[in-house]
Design a protein around this motif. Sequence first.
Motif, mmCIF file in Angstrom:
data_model
loop_
_atom_site.group_PDB
_atom_site.id
_atom_site.type_symbol
_atom_site.label_atom_id
_atom_site.label_comp_id
_atom_site.label_asym_id
_atom_site.label_seq_id
_atom_site.Cartn_x
_atom_site.Cartn_y
_atom_site.Cartn_z
ATOM 1 N N LYS A 88 0.711 -1.073 -0.008
ATOM 2 C CA LYS A 88 -0.054 0.129 -0.034
ATOM 3 C C LYS A 88 0.987 1.417 -0.045
ATOM 4 O O LYS A 88 1.676 1.320 0.672
ATOM 5 N N ILE A 89 0.567 1.968 -0.906
ATOM 6 C CA ILE A 89 1.208 3.568 -1.073
ATOM 7 C C ILE A 89 0.486 4.493 -0.209
ATOM 8 O O ILE A 89 -0.689 4.630 -0.540
ATOM 9 N N LEU A 90 1.333 5.092 0.743
ATOM 10 C CA LEU A 90 0.338 5.946 1.701
ATOM 11 C C LEU A 90 0.560 7.275 1.217
ATOM 12 O O LEU A 90 1.626 7.536 0.480
ATOM 13 N N ASP A 91 -0.228 8.119 1.625
ATOM 14 C CA ASP A 91 -0.266 9.584 1.514
ATOM 15 C C ASP A 91 1.179 10.258 2.097
ATOM 16 O O ASP A 91 1.607 11.241 1.485
ATOM 17 N N LYS A 100 10.726 1.981 -3.369
ATOM 18 C CA LYS A 100 11.168 0.959 -2.468
ATOM 19 C C LYS A 100 10.022 0.098 -2.608
ATOM 20 O O LYS A 100 10.294 -1.100 -2.747
ATOM 21 N N LYS A 101 8.902 0.380 -2.376
ATOM 22 C CA LYS A 101 7.718 -0.293 -2.447
ATOM 23 C C LYS A 101 7.465 -0.886 -3.710
ATOM 24 O O LYS A 101 6.995 -2.172 -3.789
ATOM 25 N N ALA A 102 7.587 -0.166 -4.853
ATOM 26 C CA ALA A 102 7.272 -0.772 -6.171
ATOM 27 C C ALA A 102 8.450 -1.414 -6.426
ATOM 28 O O ALA A 102 8.217 -2.296 -7.269
ATOM 29 N N GLY A 103 9.754 -1.462 -5.695
ATOM 30 C CA GLY A 103 10.843 -2.353 -5.981
ATOM 31 C C GLY A 103 10.385 -3.586 -5.369
ATOM 32 O O GLY A 103 10.768 -4.976 -5.966
ATOM 33 N N ILE A 138 7.607 1.947 -12.383
ATOM 34 C CA ILE A 138 6.814 3.146 -12.696
ATOM 35 C C ILE A 138 5.104 2.789 -12.620
ATOM 36 O O ILE A 138 4.208 3.793 -12.306
ATOM 37 N N VAL A 139 4.548 1.512 -12.487
ATOM 38 C CA VAL A 139 3.257 1.278 -12.164
ATOM 39 C C VAL A 139 2.998 1.293 -10.798
ATOM 40 O O VAL A 139 2.129 1.803 -10.534
ATOM 41 N N PHE A 140 3.732 0.314 -9.846
ATOM 42 C CA PHE A 140 3.562 0.257 -8.649
ATOM 43 C C PHE A 140 3.971 1.252 -7.512
ATOM 44 O O PHE A 140 3.984 0.979 -6.368
ATOM 45 N N ILE A 141 4.207 2.385 -8.323
ATOM 46 C CA ILE A 141 4.178 3.521 -7.207
ATOM 47 C C ILE A 141 2.801 4.105 -6.882
ATOM 48 O O ILE A 141 2.764 5.020 -5.979
ATOM 49 N N TYR A 142 1.905 3.434 -7.302
ATOM 50 C CA TYR A 142 0.425 3.746 -7.316
ATOM 51 C C TYR A 142 -0.288 2.534 -6.371
ATOM 52 O O TYR A 142 0.094 1.532 -6.773
#
Length: 397
Positions: A88-91, A100-103, A138-142
Amino acid sequence: EQKYVYFPKNRDFLAMPKFTLAGMGSGKSTWLLNYANDVVSSGQSLIDINFVNECELAYAIKDIHNGHIIIDLSNEDNLPSLMLPEIKILDTDNPSQRRKKAGNCATEVEYFINSITSKATDDISTRMGQYLACSEKIVFIYNGMKIKTVFDILDDSKIRNEWINKAIDSEVYTEDSYEIRKLRKLDEDKSDKLVSGVIDRYSELMKHETFQCMLESDNAQFDFIDIMDKNKSISICMPEKEFTNKAIKDVIITYLLCRLRLAMLGREDKDKVVHVLIDEAHHLNRSLDVISNSIAEPRKYGVAFCFCTHYFKQLGDKLEDAVMNVGGHFILLKGIGESVFEALKYKIGEDWVYDDIKVMEDYSSFNMIWIRSQHYMFTTKMLSPLIDSSGRKYIGG
C-alpha cells in the motif's frame, strides 16, 4: 493413562516450518483437520491453499468454524485480479519510500511472469528483465495497479509514454532516472525483440479464459495482510475437476505465494503466527521455488509453512535442499517409505531405525520436533478424527 503432547505457545517455536510425510491411508486428512482446527480454535491465522480433490479439508474447517472464509476459484466471480493489494502506497510516503515499495512489487511480479512458460515462450534475458523491472517500478508507485498495465506499457508505445509522463509528473522519477531512460529506448526497438520473452508470456496468459478474467478484473478478493493481522482463516480452493491443467494451477499458486511474500514484509504485527497449509505440494512446479526461497525466512516474519507430501524427492532438488538445511519439525506418519527415513537418517542418528516406524500402531507418527537447535524424537498416537453432533466424521467418513 493417556498422555497428550502439545506444541508450546512460544511464537518462535510455532513459526517453525512443519513437514508432514505420509503414505496412502495413513490418516493424513485426519491429522491436517486436527491441525487446522487447533490453529483456528487458538485464534491464530490460517491460510489454506487447497487444490486436493474437491477441497474437502476446506469445507470441513468451515463446518467446524463458521467464520472460516472459502474462496472457490472455480467460480469465475471469485477469481482475484492480478494485482498486489498487500503493498500500500500511503499519502505520507515520500518518493524514496514509493520507489522502495514498487521495487518489492517488481521482484514478485518478475518471479510470477517468469513462471509462465510453454514451448512457445522464449527465455527472459537479463536485458528483457531490466525493461520489465522498469515498467513494474513506474506502475507500482500507485495503489491498486494491475500486472496487466506492466504488459501494456511494454507492448504499446502510446501507453508507455503516458505512463512515463505520469511517473515524471508524480516527482517520484525524473527524466534522468534510469527507469525512464531505459523505457524511452524501447521506442527505438522496431522489431520488439527487446521484450519478446515478456510479451510471449502475456500472449500465453491470454490464451486461457481463467487468466483473461484475472487480468481484466478489478477485484483483489482478499488481502493477505488483513487475513494475517486480524487472525482470520481462509481457504483458497481449486477443485481438481475444475483445474485439470497443472500449468494453470501452478501459475495461480505462484501468484498467490508471491502475494504472500509481500504480506510477510508488509504486515504490522509479526508477533502473530500465521499458518500456511499446502497439502500435496509435490503436484506443483514453479510454486515450490517460491517456497524454497522463503522457507528460511518465515520465522522472522511469524509465518509457518506446513505442507505435506509423500517423499522428499517429489519436492524437487531446490526445495528438498532448503527443507534439509533449515530447522523445522518433521512428522512421519505410519506407512511412509524407507527412503524418507533414510533421507533424514543423518538428523535422526543411531537411536532409531526404520523398523521402529514400521511397527508403530496404525494412525501413529514419528515426530522430530526442533527445540533449541536440535531435534527431539518420539512417537505418538494421532488424535481421533473430529466428529459432528450426529457422530459423523467431518472428513474421511
